[in-house]
Scaffold this motif. Sequence first.
Motif, mmCIF file in Angstrom:
data_model
loop_
_atom_site.group_PDB
_atom_site.id
_atom_site.type_symbol
_atom_site.label_atom_id
_atom_site.label_comp_id
_atom_site.label_asym_id
_atom_site.label_seq_id
_atom_site.Cartn_x
_atom_site.Cartn_y
_atom_site.Cartn_z
ATOM 1 N N GLN A 58 -70.379 46.042 -121.529
ATOM 2 C CA GLN A 58 -70.049 45.418 -120.249
ATOM 3 C C GLN A 58 -70.521 43.965 -120.191
ATOM 4 O O GLN A 58 -69.822 43.095 -119.665
ATOM 5 C CB GLN A 58 -70.665 46.209 -119.092
ATOM 6 C CG GLN A 58 -70.312 45.648 -117.715
ATOM 7 C CD GLN A 58 -70.913 46.469 -116.588
ATOM 8 O OE1 GLN A 58 -71.684 47.396 -116.814
ATOM 9 N NE2 GLN A 58 -70.565 46.139 -115.353
ATOM 10 N N ASP A 108 -73.829 47.984 -107.028
ATOM 11 C CA ASP A 108 -72.779 48.313 -106.063
ATOM 12 C C ASP A 108 -71.876 47.090 -105.939
ATOM 13 O O ASP A 108 -72.278 46.062 -105.387
ATOM 14 C CB ASP A 108 -73.416 48.651 -104.715
ATOM 15 C CG ASP A 108 -72.382 48.916 -103.631
ATOM 16 O OD1 ASP A 108 -71.181 49.021 -103.961
ATOM 17 O OD2 ASP A 108 -72.782 49.003 -102.451
ATOM 18 N N LEU A 109 -70.676 47.194 -106.469
ATOM 19 C CA LEU A 109 -69.745 46.062 -106.458
ATOM 20 C C LEU A 109 -68.771 46.115 -105.291
ATOM 21 O O LEU A 109 -67.834 45.315 -105.231
ATOM 22 C CB LEU A 109 -68.974 46.012 -107.781
ATOM 23 C CG LEU A 109 -69.809 45.768 -109.035
ATOM 24 C CD1 LEU A 109 -68.920 45.840 -110.274
ATOM 25 C CD2 LEU A 109 -70.526 44.425 -108.969
ATOM 26 N N SER A 110 -69.012 47.028 -104.358
ATOM 27 C CA SER A 110 -68.081 47.131 -103.229
ATOM 28 C C SER A 110 -67.974 45.847 -102.414
ATOM 29 O O SER A 110 -66.876 45.533 -101.917
ATOM 30 C CB SER A 110 -68.461 48.314 -102.328
ATOM 31 O OG SER A 110 -69.787 48.197 -101.840
ATOM 32 N N TYR A 128 -67.659 43.077 -103.532
ATOM 33 C CA TYR A 128 -66.783 42.220 -104.332
ATOM 34 C C TYR A 128 -65.506 42.953 -104.732
ATOM 35 O O TYR A 128 -64.853 42.571 -105.701
ATOM 36 C CB TYR A 128 -67.544 41.733 -105.570
ATOM 37 C CG TYR A 128 -68.819 41.007 -105.216
ATOM 38 C CD1 TYR A 128 -68.788 39.684 -104.766
ATOM 39 C CD2 TYR A 128 -70.056 41.657 -105.289
ATOM 40 C CE1 TYR A 128 -69.952 39.035 -104.413
ATOM 41 C CE2 TYR A 128 -71.226 40.998 -104.933
ATOM 42 C CZ TYR A 128 -71.166 39.687 -104.495
ATOM 43 O OH TYR A 128 -72.325 39.035 -104.136
ATOM 44 N N GLU A 129 -65.183 44.004 -103.977
ATOM 45 C CA GLU A 129 -63.979 44.799 -104.232
ATOM 46 C C GLU A 129 -63.941 45.298 -105.678
ATOM 47 O O GLU A 129 -62.881 45.356 -106.311
ATOM 48 C CB GLU A 129 -62.716 43.996 -103.896
ATOM 49 C CG GLU A 129 -62.645 43.595 -102.422
ATOM 50 C CD GLU A 129 -61.380 42.833 -102.084
ATOM 51 O OE1 GLU A 129 -60.696 42.351 -103.011
ATOM 52 O OE2 GLU A 129 -61.085 42.713 -100.878
ATOM 53 N N GLY A 130 -65.135 45.629 -106.193
ATOM 54 C CA GLY A 130 -65.238 46.168 -107.540
ATOM 55 C C GLY A 130 -65.151 45.152 -108.650
ATOM 56 O O GLY A 130 -65.102 45.517 -109.831
ATOM 57 N N ASN A 131 -65.177 43.877 -108.309
ATOM 58 C CA ASN A 131 -64.987 42.809 -109.293
ATOM 59 C C ASN A 131 -66.338 42.330 -109.824
ATOM 60 O O ASN A 131 -67.094 41.652 -109.121
ATOM 61 C CB ASN A 131 -64.211 41.652 -108.649
ATOM 62 C CG ASN A 131 -63.775 40.601 -109.665
ATOM 63 O OD1 ASN A 131 -64.526 40.241 -110.564
ATOM 64 N ND2 ASN A 131 -62.558 40.117 -109.519
ATOM 65 N N PHE A 132 -66.636 42.683 -111.067
ATOM 66 C CA PHE A 132 -67.910 42.315 -111.696
ATOM 67 C C PHE A 132 -68.066 40.798 -111.789
ATOM 68 O O PHE A 132 -69.135 40.244 -111.506
ATOM 69 C CB PHE A 132 -67.981 42.956 -113.082
ATOM 70 C CG PHE A 132 -69.281 42.754 -113.806
ATOM 71 C CD1 PHE A 132 -70.422 43.423 -113.402
ATOM 72 C CD2 PHE A 132 -69.360 41.918 -114.913
ATOM 73 C CE1 PHE A 132 -71.627 43.264 -114.082
ATOM 74 C CE2 PHE A 132 -70.554 41.748 -115.599
ATOM 75 C CZ PHE A 132 -71.689 42.423 -115.179
#
Length: 260
Positions: free
Chosen positions: A52, A13-15, A17-21
């Motif tokens: 990825q 869940d990268l939420s 990190y605002e979707g930033n892997f």
Amino acid sequence: MFIDSHCHLDRLDLSPYEGNFEAMLDAAQARQVQQMLCVSIEMEQFRSMYDQIKPYEHIFASVGVHPLNTDGQVVSVEALVEAAQLPRVVAIGETGLDYYYQQDTVEVQQESFRNHLQASSDTGLPTIIHTRDAREDTLQIIREHGNADVGGVLHCFTESLEMAKAALDLNYMISFSGIVTFRNAAELREVVKAIPMDRILIETDAPYLAPVPHRGKKNEPKYVVEVAQCVADLKGLRIEEVAEQTTVNFQRLFSRAQAV
């Protein structure tokens, strides 16, 4: 440094990190988590998972099918061996047996497990094993079809000390996750105390099983430090000693990671 020896980075869940892997990776590195092993659980998703992590030199991959993801199909030895030729693949799995959730797929699970062990022997890459409510069959299949010269790891270990000792005799390491920090895991903590430090790995199994005090949150690699601290407390060691020894253990078992 710390190594998260078992995580599922494609499922995090990268939420936060605002979707930033990469922000998630930076958060792990800020806590000295310098390497990770991203573990495959489905062949259909393997290539996208691999792509990825491929750009990141400190992340490695395995190839395999989780025993709960067989869907009645058995992955072939040839498919596993072929995928294992990719340069960042350092292990076969995760594979194994899970009778807790799917007793009706026992035969398929066992055949898949045997194929993974054969692929491990053929490639010289260690096997990552999941086992739940299948102690006798897991050990029997390792004895009959595993390659003791290659070995592997029983990951996210929650079984008995007797099983752990049997696995050590078969040249397997034991990996502990955030479960060791749970209030109801007193018996497992006794297993940690009894296992030699040179046979232990640490992991998150992220995004699952976040350790105390993060239990209830989505897990991520930076929380492997809490696992290391728990092991250190149980062993009467400094956390730096646990970090150093588990890193050495990881590099010894997953030796291909040294050559990438």
